[in-house]
Design a protein around this motif. Sequence first.
Motif, mmCIF file in Angstrom:
data_model
loop_
_atom_site.group_PDB
_atom_site.id
_atom_site.type_symbol
_atom_site.label_atom_id
_atom_site.label_comp_id
_atom_site.label_asym_id
_atom_site.label_seq_id
_atom_site.Cartn_x
_atom_site.Cartn_y
_atom_site.Cartn_z
ATOM 1 N N MET A 1 36.060 13.590 15.479
ATOM 2 C CA MET A 1 36.809 14.827 15.407
ATOM 3 C C MET A 1 37.267 15.201 16.811
ATOM 4 N N ILE A 2 38.437 15.702 16.930
ATOM 5 C CA ILE A 2 39.025 16.011 18.235
ATOM 6 C C ILE A 2 38.221 17.077 18.977
ATOM 7 N N GLY A 3 37.902 16.794 20.250
ATOM 8 C CA GLY A 3 37.282 17.766 21.140
ATOM 9 C C GLY A 3 35.800 17.985 20.981
ATOM 10 N N THR A 4 35.164 17.423 19.965
ATOM 11 C CA THR A 4 33.734 17.645 19.786
ATOM 12 C C THR A 4 32.939 16.650 20.632
ATOM 13 N N SER A 5 31.721 17.034 20.951
ATOM 14 C CA SER A 5 30.810 16.176 21.700
ATOM 15 C C SER A 5 29.394 16.524 21.267
ATOM 16 N N GLU A 6 28.409 15.962 21.970
ATOM 17 C CA GLU A 6 27.022 16.274 21.626
ATOM 18 C C GLU A 6 26.711 17.757 21.776
ATOM 19 N N SER A 7 27.352 18.418 22.734
ATOM 20 C CA SER A 7 27.067 19.834 22.973
ATOM 21 C C SER A 7 28.209 20.767 22.558
ATOM 22 N N ARG A 8 29.390 20.231 22.241
ATOM 23 C CA ARG A 8 30.555 21.066 21.914
ATOM 24 C C ARG A 8 30.927 20.867 20.444
ATOM 25 N N GLU A 9 30.937 21.973 19.707
ATOM 26 C CA GLU A 9 31.279 21.948 18.285
ATOM 27 C C GLU A 9 32.427 22.908 18.007
ATOM 28 N N ILE A 10 33.074 22.699 16.883
ATOM 29 C CA ILE A 10 34.157 23.588 16.455
ATOM 30 C C ILE A 10 33.555 24.860 15.861
ATOM 31 N N VAL A 11 34.035 26.010 16.344
ATOM 32 C CA VAL A 11 33.593 27.303 15.836
ATOM 33 C C VAL A 11 34.544 27.765 14.734
ATOM 34 N N ASP A 12 35.843 27.636 15.001
ATOM 35 C CA ASP A 12 36.858 28.098 14.056
ATOM 36 C C ASP A 12 38.152 27.339 14.337
#
Length: 98
Positions: A1-12
Amino acid sequence: MIGTSESREIVDWEKTTDDGQPVYEIEYTEPVPEPTGRSKTLFGAGSGGTVPAGDQSFEMPDGTRIPATEATFDADGTTLRVRRERSVIDRLRRYLPW
């Protein structure tokens, strides 16, 4: 998924239309950099081998895939705006009779 990582998730996220093209505005849990079509973490040896430029794409939150050669980005803090810009050749094909 674009922009996600181990510490960064999609909020909205939200999908809108601008000049007939879909625009995705995605908010993350932490600041996000603008992706590049040549990212080794997305397309390099760590993901099973190199992928030809014409086959690279970004997956949006709704499952839509945008070719890496046609994606434009605008990152602002925790928000990433993604838009599909068709190539010059695709735009010419719309107007030429061949």
